[in-house]
Design a protein around this motif. Structure first.
Motif, short mmCIF file in Angstrom:
data_model
loop_
_atom_site.label_atom_id
_atom_site.label_comp_id
_atom_site.label_asym_id
_atom_site.label_seq_id
_atom_site.Cartn_x
_atom_site.Cartn_y
_atom_site.Cartn_z
N ARG A 97 0.74 -1.51 0.12
CA ARG A 97 -0.10 0.23 0.43
C ARG A 97 0.73 1.75 0.14
O ARG A 97 1.59 1.55 0.58
CB ARG A 97 -0.98 0.27 1.43
N GLY A 98 0.47 2.62 -0.77
CA GLY A 98 1.19 3.65 0.03
C GLY A 98 1.84 4.28 1.01
O GLY A 98 0.97 3.50 1.94
N TRP A 99 2.89 5.11 1.14
CA TRP A 99 3.00 4.82 2.36
C TRP A 99 4.33 6.43 2.23
O TRP A 99 4.41 6.70 1.26
CB TRP A 99 4.14 3.75 2.87
N LEU A 100 3.54 7.47 3.19
CA LEU A 100 4.17 8.77 3.10
C LEU A 100 4.71 8.67 4.75
O LEU A 100 4.17 8.91 5.81
CB LEU A 100 3.08 9.73 3.09
N GLU A 112 3.12 9.84 9.72
CA GLU A 112 3.24 8.91 9.10
C GLU A 112 1.72 8.32 8.52
O GLU A 112 0.79 8.04 9.30
CB GLU A 112 4.04 7.65 9.26
N ARG A 113 1.74 8.50 6.93
CA ARG A 113 0.59 7.95 6.85
C ARG A 113 0.29 6.61 5.63
O ARG A 113 1.88 6.75 4.29
CB ARG A 113 -0.21 9.33 5.84
N THR A 114 -0.58 5.76 5.55
CA THR A 114 -1.36 5.29 4.94
C THR A 114 -1.99 5.02 3.70
O THR A 114 -3.38 4.99 4.16
CB THR A 114 -0.50 3.64 5.08
N PRO A 115 -2.40 6.08 2.77
CA PRO A 115 -3.42 6.36 2.69
C PRO A 115 -4.32 5.45 1.33
O PRO A 115 -5.53 5.89 1.68
CB PRO A 115 -2.92 7.71 1.84
N GLY A 116 -3.65 4.77 1.20
CA GLY A 116 -4.72 3.91 0.35
C GLY A 116 -5.21 2.25 0.69
O GLY A 116 -4.84 2.55 2.05
N HIS A 117 -5.24 1.77 0.28
CA HIS A 117 -5.67 0.67 0.84
C HIS A 117 -5.00 -0.75 0.35
O HIS A 117 -4.44 -0.02 -0.92
CB HIS A 117 -6.84 -0.15 0.14
N PRO A 134 1.44 18.50 0.49
CA PRO A 134 1.93 17.22 -0.01
C PRO A 134 0.86 16.80 -1.32
O PRO A 134 -0.20 16.56 -0.48
CB PRO A 134 3.04 16.52 0.74
N VAL A 135 1.52 16.52 -1.95
CA VAL A 135 0.71 15.09 -3.10
C VAL A 135 1.65 14.30 -3.74
O VAL A 135 2.38 14.38 -4.36
CB VAL A 135 -0.23 16.63 -4.17
N ALA A 136 1.10 13.61 -3.56
CA ALA A 136 1.89 12.15 -4.61
C ALA A 136 0.93 11.14 -4.96
O ALA A 136 0.05 11.64 -5.79
CB ALA A 136 1.93 11.16 -2.76
N GLY A 137 2.00 10.47 -6.19
CA GLY A 137 1.24 9.55 -7.28
C GLY A 137 2.10 8.54 -7.23
O GLY A 137 2.72 8.37 -7.29
N GLY A 138 1.12 7.84 -7.47
CA GLY A 138 1.10 5.99 -7.88
C GLY A 138 0.27 5.22 -8.83
O GLY A 138 -0.32 5.98 -9.58
N LEU A 149 -2.60 15.66 0.25
CA LEU A 149 -2.88 15.27 1.32
C LEU A 149 -2.89 17.57 2.66
O LEU A 149 -2.44 18.17 1.81
CB LEU A 149 -1.78 14.67 2.50
N ASP A 150 -3.34 17.21 3.84
CA ASP A 150 -2.91 18.80 4.49
C ASP A 150 -2.23 18.56 5.07
O ASP A 150 -0.95 17.23 4.92
CB ASP A 150 -4.17 19.12 5.29
N SER A 151 -1.16 19.71 5.49
CA SER A 151 0.17 19.86 6.24
C SER A 151 0.32 18.87 7.49
O SER A 151 1.16 18.56 7.22
CB SER A 151 1.20 20.70 6.55
N ARG A 152 -1.30 18.56 8.23
CA ARG A 152 -1.11 18.13 8.61
C ARG A 152 -1.32 16.19 9.12
O ARG A 152 -1.34 15.54 9.03
CB ARG A 152 -1.91 18.19 10.13
N GLY A 153 -1.14 15.52 7.52
CA GLY A 153 -1.43 14.11 6.88
C GLY A 153 -3.20 13.89 6.49
O GLY A 153 -3.60 12.88 6.85
N ASN A 154 -3.92 15.30 7.33
CA ASN A 154 -5.49 14.64 6.63
C ASN A 154 -5.46 14.27 4.90
O ASN A 154 -4.93 15.35 5.00
CB ASN A 154 -6.09 15.33 7.32
N ARG A 155 -5.68 13.74 4.65
CA ARG A 155 -6.19 12.75 3.72
C ARG A 155 -7.12 14.28 2.24
O ARG A 155 -8.93 14.31 3.29
CB ARG A 155 -6.71 11.46 2.84
#
Length: 368
Positions: A97-100, A112-117, A134-138, A149-155
């Motif tokens: 799964r994705g990892w930030l 630390e966040r794992t925003p996907g499944h 931050p914006v991430a792609g994969g 996500l916002d600067s606190r890690g909320n999607r």
């Protein structure tokens, strides 16, 4: 199954690799992975340098039982200092799964966040928008995937991009817009095609370009230029050939092609460093004679697409350039993997270059 156990044991330690580099102040930060600190467990590895080795600090992150771990794929500076790492977390065989990860300037974990499944999913590109988010792609569920996500890690939102099978790169644009590069029609024997998409601040895709306009080619790197344009690098197959060559594409802010460059050798572009005058350096690799091993290669282009110089680096083994960055003093730093030197089977490798491509320093990091 004795031979299978031997292969597994042989590859459970001694492999280090750098995936990306980012200029930070007067120095640079590197992200990669190692399986030597905890044999059989992949861990993301971040190293922070001043202008040259040794590192100011280095740390590993993630990892549990054998067969699990984390891989760092991309790195960017966080607003106000610190670093943001994007990659993937492995929970079991074939389950990712994705990892930030957001780090302080000293390498401490802020969040630390794992925003996907869970699936065959992960993140391999990261950027920061003007508002600091931050914006991430994969890839997720076999399609391109972008998450903000916002600067606190909320999607804030995430979107699937069925036009591509996975996102290879993205860059932040003005007004919280995003340029996204992805690949589709991929194959195990040849190249697919790339698509450049423009996303609005809410994730809506409003424009799309096919690259190349004809034939097959895959772009792995994307950067924004001082005039608002874009530049991408990867590999291209010439007509009626399965060979793969360096491919560089210069575009305006709408994605219209201004110039292209393709080489005659078997090589690939993996990363881009931009100079203030609009010129760029492309880092990647070239195949040596007999197509057995590779060597790291850097190509330097002027703003109008002229090849200014091309140089290769490495030793007798397999050496690859995967990331490149321009430092504050105009020198370049390249990161990747080497099997020509170091203690391990493959070592994380970094070296510095003058603006003209002359070697300044070199170092490798790994464990036997």
């Amino acid at each position: 199954m004795t031979w299978a156990r031997n292969v597994e044991q042989e590859n459970s330690t001694g492999h280090e690799w750098a995936e990306a580099v980012n200029a930070t102040g007067n120095g640079f930060s590197v992200v990669g992975h190692t399986n030597s600190r905890r044999p059989g467990v992949q861990q993301a590895w971040v190293l922070q340098f001043d202008k040259a080795p040794p590192p100011l600090w280095e740390r590993t992150y993630g990892g549990g039982e054998p067969g699990t771990g984390t891989l760092g794929r991309a790195i960017v500076a966080a607003p106000g200092g610190g670093l943001i790492v994007a990659g993937e977390e492995q929970l079991a065989v074939g389950r990712f799964r994705g990892w930030l990860l957001v780090l302080s300037p000293e390498g401490d974990v802020l969040w630390e966040r794992t925003p996907g499944h869970v699936g065959v999913n992960g993140l391999n590109a990261i950027a920061v928008l003007e508002d600091g988010s931050p914006v991430a792609g994969g890839v997720q569920d076999g399609a391109g995937w972008v998450v903000r996500l916002d600067s606190r890690g909320n999607r804030l939102w995430d979107v699937a991009l069925p036009q591509v099978e996975h996102v290879t790169a993205l860059v932040a644009l003005p007004a919280q817009r995003i340029a996204v590069l992805g690949t589709s029609e991929t194959s195990t024997v040849g190249l697919g095609i790339s698509r450049l998409l423009f996303l609005e601040s809410d994730g809506r895709a409003t424009a799309e370009k096919r690259l190349p306009t004809e034939g097959q080619g895959e772009l792995n790197a994307l950067a924004s230029l001082p005039d608002g344009g874009l530049i991408a690098a990867g590999r291209l197959s010439h007509s009626n050939s399965m060979d793969k060559h360096l491919w560089v594409v210069r575009m305006d802010s709408r994605g219209e092609i201004l110039w292209e460059y393709s080489s005659s050798q078997l090589d690939a572009g993996r990363a881009i460093a931009v100079f203030p005058d609009g010129g760029v350096a492309v880092g990647g690799y070239s195949w040596k004679d007999f197509l057995v091993d590779r060597e790291a290669t850097v190509w330097r282009f002027s703003a109008d697409g002229r090849l200014l110089w091309q140089r290769s680096y490495g030793g007798a083994g397999d050496d690859m350039g995967y990331g490149i960055a321009r430092l504050a003093d105009e020198s370049l730093v390249v990161v990747g993997m080497t099997s020509s030197q170091g203690a391990g089977k493959t070592d994380l490798w970094t070296f510095g270059l003058s603006p003209e491509g002359q070697p300044l320093w070199e170092a490798s990091f790994g464990s036997p």
